[in-house]
Motif scaffolding. Structure first.
Motif, mmCIF file in Angstrom:
data_model
loop_
_atom_site.group_PDB
_atom_site.id
_atom_site.type_symbol
_atom_site.label_atom_id
_atom_site.label_comp_id
_atom_site.label_asym_id
_atom_site.label_seq_id
_atom_site.Cartn_x
_atom_site.Cartn_y
_atom_site.Cartn_z
ATOM 1 N N GLY A 87 -6.732 15.589 10.403
ATOM 2 C CA GLY A 87 -6.708 16.364 9.257
ATOM 3 C C GLY A 87 -6.738 15.209 8.207
ATOM 4 N N LYS B 295 -4.871 27.296 9.055
ATOM 5 C CA LYS B 295 -4.179 25.746 8.759
ATOM 6 C C LYS B 295 -5.467 25.210 7.908
ATOM 7 N N GLU B 296 -5.143 24.207 7.200
ATOM 8 C CA GLU B 296 -6.054 23.295 6.385
ATOM 9 C C GLU B 296 -7.074 22.542 7.617
ATOM 10 N N SER B 297 -6.282 22.158 8.574
ATOM 11 C CA SER B 297 -7.139 21.630 9.634
ATOM 12 C C SER B 297 -6.664 21.823 10.956
ATOM 13 N N PRO B 298 -7.255 22.961 11.468
ATOM 14 C CA PRO B 298 -7.000 23.513 12.949
ATOM 15 C C PRO B 298 -7.085 22.348 13.913
ATOM 16 N N GLU C 44 -2.799 31.957 12.885
ATOM 17 C CA GLU C 44 -2.093 31.121 12.065
ATOM 18 C C GLU C 44 -2.808 29.741 12.118
ATOM 19 N N VAL C 45 -3.071 29.458 13.390
ATOM 20 C CA VAL C 45 -3.941 28.065 13.615
ATOM 21 C C VAL C 45 -5.332 28.154 12.642
ATOM 22 N N TYR D 35 -3.818 20.327 13.583
ATOM 23 C CA TYR D 35 -2.632 21.093 14.255
ATOM 24 C C TYR D 35 -2.834 21.222 15.748
#
Length: 132
Positions: free
Chosen positions: A107, A19-22, A15-16, A25
């Motif tokens: 991000g 993400k758009e920006s790991p 899931e990480v 996150y």
């Protein structure tokens, strides 16, 4: 606390990565994990806790109280910033990250980091009575 953040990221790694920006996150996970640990220990989750140590450890002046008071005032002012501004200031000036690195962590675009830092510095100047 860092181990706990790594464990949390590991458990949700697919899931990480989605993400758009790991990196952003991961920064949020680490930041919130730090806050949770501080609260669990009955401590504030502010930067002020480290101000005294940093001011006295790096100061060789005859009177350490002047820099200590200034440092505490600065950390209080930083702590009063909105979350995004505080994160940008901490990453750029406390941790020494480049604009690009801070942007990756949060991000944001480098332009957003620069703009946020400018607004935060202006707010800090006003808070500390340094505004012209």
């Amino acid at each position: 606390m860092v181990d706990g953040a790594f464990e949390q990221l590991l458990v949700s790694w697919p899931e990480v990565l989605a993400k758009e920006s790991p990196a952003s996150y991961a920064w949020q996970v680490l930041k919130h994990r730090t806050i949770d640990v501080a609260r669990a220990r009955g401590r504030r989750e502010t930067l002020i806790d480290t101000a005294a140590f940093e001011a006295t450890a790096s100061n060789s002046a005859a009177d350490p109280f002047g820099p200590l008071e200034e440092s505490i005032g600065l950390y209080r002012a930083i702590d009063s910033l909105p979350e995004r501004q505080r994160d940008v200031i901490v990453l750029l000036y406390s941790h020494g990250h480049s604009v690009r690195e801070a942007a990756d962590h949060l991000g944001l675009s480098p332009a957003q980091v620069c703009s946020t830092a400018w607004v935060a510095r202006r707010r800090l100047q006003q808070t500390l009575g340094l505004a012209e």
